[in-house]
Design a protein around this motif. Structure first.
Motif, PDB file in Angstrom:
ATOM      1  N   ASN A 111      22.945  36.465  78.668  1.00 45.90           N
ATOM      2  CA  ASN A 111      23.240  35.453  79.579  1.00 45.90           C
ATOM      3  C   ASN A 111      22.442  34.086  79.172  1.00 45.90           C
ATOM      4  OD1 ASN A 111      24.490  36.956  81.224  1.00 45.90           O
ATOM      5  ND2 ASN A 111      22.934  37.674  82.456  1.00 45.90           N
ATOM      6  N   TYR A 112      21.497  33.993  78.245  1.00 46.20           N
ATOM      7  CA  TYR A 112      20.779  32.780  77.596  1.00 46.20           C
ATOM      8  C   TYR A 112      22.039  31.957  76.896  1.00 46.20           C
ATOM      9  CZ  TYR A 112      16.067  34.372  78.635  1.00 46.20           C
ATOM     10  OH  TYR A 112      15.034  34.783  79.185  1.00 46.20           O
ATOM     11  N   LEU A 113      22.560  32.672  76.020  1.00 40.21           N
ATOM     12  CA  LEU A 113      23.836  32.147  75.251  1.00 40.21           C
ATOM     13  C   LEU A 113      25.087  31.792  76.193  1.00 40.21           C
ATOM     14  CD1 LEU A 113      25.020  31.482  72.576  1.00 40.21           C
ATOM     15  CD2 LEU A 113      25.828  33.754  72.563  1.00 40.21           C
ATOM     16  N   ILE A 114      25.434  32.325  77.037  1.00 38.80           N
ATOM     17  CA  ILE A 114      26.563  32.194  78.213  1.00 38.80           C
ATOM     18  C   ILE A 114      26.012  30.847  78.827  1.00 38.80           C
ATOM     19  CG2 ILE A 114      27.498  32.956  80.061  1.00 38.80           C
ATOM     20  CD1 ILE A 114      27.216  35.850  78.998  1.00 38.80           C
ATOM     21  N   THR A 115      24.828  30.870  79.386  1.00 45.35           N
ATOM     22  CA  THR A 115      24.351  29.805  79.969  1.00 45.35           C
ATOM     23  C   THR A 115      24.439  28.425  79.305  1.00 45.35           C
ATOM     24  OG1 THR A 115      22.837  30.822  81.469  1.00 45.35           O
ATOM     25  CG2 THR A 115      22.367  28.744  81.350  1.00 45.35           C
ATOM     26  N   PHE A 116      24.052  28.522  77.968  1.00 40.48           N
ATOM     27  CA  PHE A 116      24.004  27.359  77.098  1.00 40.48           C
ATOM     28  C   PHE A 116      25.692  27.057  76.804  1.00 40.48           C
ATOM     29  CE2 PHE A 116      19.761  27.976  76.276  1.00 40.48           C
ATOM     30  CZ  PHE A 116      19.230  26.617  76.431  1.00 40.48           C
ATOM     31  N   ILE A 117      26.445  28.057  76.547  1.00 37.38           N
ATOM     32  CA  ILE A 117      27.694  27.546  76.444  1.00 37.38           C
ATOM     33  C   ILE A 117      28.554  26.822  77.578  1.00 37.38           C
ATOM     34  CG2 ILE A 117      30.058  28.790  76.064  1.00 37.38           C
ATOM     35  CD1 ILE A 117      28.671  30.777  74.233  1.00 37.38           C
ATOM     36  N   LEU A 118      28.027  27.480  78.722  1.00 32.86           N
ATOM     37  CA  LEU A 118      28.763  27.057  80.077  1.00 32.86           C
ATOM     38  C   LEU A 118      27.907  25.412  80.285  1.00 32.86           C
ATOM     39  CD1 LEU A 118      28.322  29.758  82.796  1.00 32.86           C
ATOM     40  CD2 LEU A 118      30.360  28.473  81.978  1.00 32.86           C
TER      41      LEU A 118
END
Length: 189
Positions: A111-118
């Motif tokens: 979710n850290y990576l997903i958040t930064f991509i978003l």
């Protein structure tokens, strides 16, 4: 005075970081405290994620500091022919972009990576569409957003105006151009 494209781009990016400072602060708190509100160890607080959040928040506050210093009094002013408050734009940004991201579960490392991509793609949209004026932090500091019309060089100009002042038709303002369609200004006192 027209900004160079580099300065204009810097402000757009900085305003994007500033608009997310509330979110970055919430993420930092989630990173610093456990479920019982006990402070985690300093190793967990100042891990790469925590340091990135602090840097992002500082970029936003530095941009805001520069923004507040930018308006210089000038002898030339324009008279507003039309003034429309569009302060609702602050809340639309807040509810559309910030609120949904607050509820991301950071128990899962993906979710850290997903958040930064978003956040990256939201930022690209935010910058390319010139939505940086709808920054909720500006509302917290008392700035207002207006859609204004005025005459300059015998031509009617339509702009989005960021101002601390309450503005009305026939007010005279001084302003600084932020981009082709967005200005920062206030009453000519």
């Amino acid at each position: 005075m027209k900004f160079s494209k580099k300065i204009n781009y810097f402000y757009k990016i900085g305003f994007y970081f500033l608009s997310l400072d509330i979110l970055f602060g919430i993420f930092f708190v989630l990173n610093c405290f456990d479920k019982d509100m006990n402070i985690k160890s300093l190793d967990l607080i100042f891990n790469l994620y925590g340091i990135i959040l602090i840097i992002f928040m500082l970029i936003g506050f530095f941009t805001f500091y520069l923004f507040k210093k930018m308006l210089v009094k000038r002898d030339l002013s324009v008279k507003l022919k039309k003034v429309e408050s569009i302060n609702f734009e602050y809340m639309s940004f807040f509810y559309t972009y910030i609120m949904p991201l607050i509820f991301i579960n950071f128990g899962d490392k993906r979710n850290y990576l997903i958040t930064f991509i978003l956040l990256f793609f939201i930022g690209v949209i935010y910058i390319r569409t010139n939505l940086y004026y709808s920054n909720p932090i500006l509302a917290i500091y008392g700035f207002k957003i207006y859609r204004v019309e005025y005459e300059s060089k015998n031509k009617v100009q339509k702009k989005i105006l960021i101002s601390k002042d309450d503005l009305h038709v026939d007010d005279h303002i001084v302003y600084q151009l932020l981009s082709d369609d967005i200005i920062y200004g206030g009453k000519n006192r």
